[in-house]
Motif scaffolding. Structure first.
Motif, PDB file in Angstrom:
ATOM      1  N   MET A  16       1.078  -1.225  -0.127  1.00 59.69           N
ATOM      2  CA  MET A  16      -0.165   0.077  -0.028  1.00 59.69           C
ATOM      3  C   MET A  16       0.806   1.422   0.069  1.00 59.69           C
ATOM      4  O   MET A  16       0.524   2.537  -0.792  1.00 59.69           O
ATOM      5  CB  MET A  16      -1.057   0.206   1.261  1.00 59.69           C
ATOM      6  N   THR A  17       2.034   1.225   0.850  1.00 61.96           N
ATOM      7  CA  THR A  17       2.941   2.449   0.717  1.00 61.96           C
ATOM      8  C   THR A  17       3.414   2.638  -0.822  1.00 61.96           C
ATOM      9  O   THR A  17       3.590   3.614  -1.086  1.00 61.96           O
ATOM     10  CB  THR A  17       4.093   2.211   1.712  1.00 61.96           C
ATOM     11  N   PHE A  19       2.310   1.589  -3.632  1.00 63.29           N
ATOM     12  CA  PHE A  19       1.234   2.093  -4.461  1.00 63.29           C
ATOM     13  C   PHE A  19       1.019   3.389  -4.254  1.00 63.29           C
ATOM     14  O   PHE A  19       0.614   4.193  -5.297  1.00 63.29           O
ATOM     15  CB  PHE A  19      -0.147   1.188  -4.418  1.00 63.29           C
ATOM     16  N   ILE A  20       0.769   3.756  -3.170  1.00 64.57           N
ATOM     17  CA  ILE A  20       0.563   5.065  -2.809  1.00 64.57           C
ATOM     18  C   ILE A  20       1.598   6.206  -3.309  1.00 64.57           C
ATOM     19  O   ILE A  20       1.242   7.286  -3.983  1.00 64.57           O
ATOM     20  CB  ILE A  20       0.274   5.707  -1.219  1.00 64.57           C
ATOM     21  N   HIS A  23       1.322   6.951  -7.163  1.00 62.32           N
ATOM     22  CA  HIS A  23       0.305   8.104  -7.724  1.00 62.32           C
ATOM     23  C   HIS A  23       1.065   9.178  -8.006  1.00 62.32           C
ATOM     24  O   HIS A  23       1.993   9.697  -7.278  1.00 62.32           O
ATOM     25  CB  HIS A  23      -0.812   8.142  -6.599  1.00 62.32           C
ATOM     26  N   GLU A  49      -3.709   4.757 -14.193  1.00 62.64           N
ATOM     27  CA  GLU A  49      -3.751   5.709 -13.074  1.00 62.64           C
ATOM     28  C   GLU A  49      -5.093   5.029 -12.262  1.00 62.64           C
ATOM     29  O   GLU A  49      -5.077   4.935 -11.233  1.00 62.64           O
ATOM     30  CB  GLU A  49      -3.826   7.119 -13.243  1.00 62.64           C
ATOM     31  N   LEU A  52      -4.419   1.660 -10.951  1.00 64.15           N
ATOM     32  CA  LEU A  52      -3.555   1.838  -9.766  1.00 64.15           C
ATOM     33  C   LEU A  52      -4.431   2.380  -8.594  1.00 64.15           C
ATOM     34  O   LEU A  52      -4.238   1.907  -7.388  1.00 64.15           O
ATOM     35  CB  LEU A  52      -2.423   2.860  -9.763  1.00 64.15           C
ATOM     36  N   ASP A  53      -5.450   3.094  -8.780  1.00 58.13           N
ATOM     37  CA  ASP A  53      -6.366   3.426  -7.666  1.00 58.13           C
ATOM     38  C   ASP A  53      -7.012   2.019  -7.204  1.00 58.13           C
ATOM     39  O   ASP A  53      -7.361   2.054  -6.185  1.00 58.13           O
ATOM     40  CB  ASP A  53      -7.441   4.469  -8.461  1.00 58.13           C
ATOM     41  N   THR A  56      -4.604   0.024  -5.243  1.00 55.15           N
ATOM     42  CA  THR A  56      -4.402   0.894  -3.918  1.00 55.15           C
ATOM     43  C   THR A  56      -5.707   0.589  -3.036  1.00 55.15           C
ATOM     44  O   THR A  56      -5.360   0.221  -1.830  1.00 55.15           O
ATOM     45  CB  THR A  56      -4.256   2.149  -3.979  1.00 55.15           C
ATOM     46  N   CYS A  59      -5.884  -3.171  -1.960  1.00 50.62           N
ATOM     47  CA  CYS A  59      -5.072  -3.461  -0.853  1.00 50.62           C
ATOM     48  C   CYS A  59      -5.306  -3.031   0.355  1.00 50.62           C
ATOM     49  O   CYS A  59      -4.983  -3.472   1.591  1.00 50.62           O
ATOM     50  CB  CYS A  59      -3.755  -2.896  -1.191  1.00 50.62           C
ATOM     51  N   CYS A  60      -5.953  -1.479   0.504  1.00 51.71           N
ATOM     52  CA  CYS A  60      -6.422  -0.904   1.771  1.00 51.71           C
ATOM     53  C   CYS A  60      -7.538  -1.808   2.449  1.00 51.71           C
ATOM     54  O   CYS A  60      -7.174  -1.955   3.596  1.00 51.71           O
ATOM     55  CB  CYS A  60      -6.854   0.500   1.284  1.00 51.71           C
ATOM     56  N   TRP A  63      -5.676  -4.810   4.022  1.00 51.80           N
ATOM     57  CA  TRP A  63      -5.016  -4.492   5.381  1.00 51.80           C
ATOM     58  C   TRP A  63      -5.953  -4.130   6.509  1.00 51.80           C
ATOM     59  O   TRP A  63      -5.767  -4.539   7.388  1.00 51.80           O
ATOM     60  CB  TRP A  63      -4.476  -2.965   5.024  1.00 51.80           C
TER      61      TRP A  63
END
Length: 78
Positions: A16-17, A19-20, A23, A49, A52-53, A56, A59-60, A63
């Motif tokens: 997640m880190t 992927f963020i 952006h 993009e 990727l959103d 992310t 993945c969030c 988590w």
């Protein structure tokens, strides 16, 4: 079970880190301080993009589910 959830939690946090950080800046923040503001105005939202959103957000959610599951396992451990 707890160990597997902890490993998934760490992997999800690292991913997640990453992927963020991948952006591109939307302008006005720290990205414009380092020259990223000019590029963000020239190009629109691309398929990469948007994907990727989505990745992310997934993945969030993984988590968050790991955190809730670990807390439930700890609360109801006998």
């Amino acid at each position: 079970m707890v160990l597997a959830l902890q490993i998934i939690l760490v992997i999800a946090a690292v991913l997640m880190t990453i992927f963020i950080l991948l952006h591109k800046g939307k302008g006005g923040g720290l990205s414009s301080l380092f020259g990223g503001g000019v590029q963000s105005n020239l190009s629109g939202s691309t398929v990469v993009e948007k994907n990727l959103d989505r990745v992310t957000i997934i993945c969030c959610l993984i988590w968050l589910a790991c955190i809730v599951a670990l807390n439930l396992l700890q609360a109801y451990a006998t």
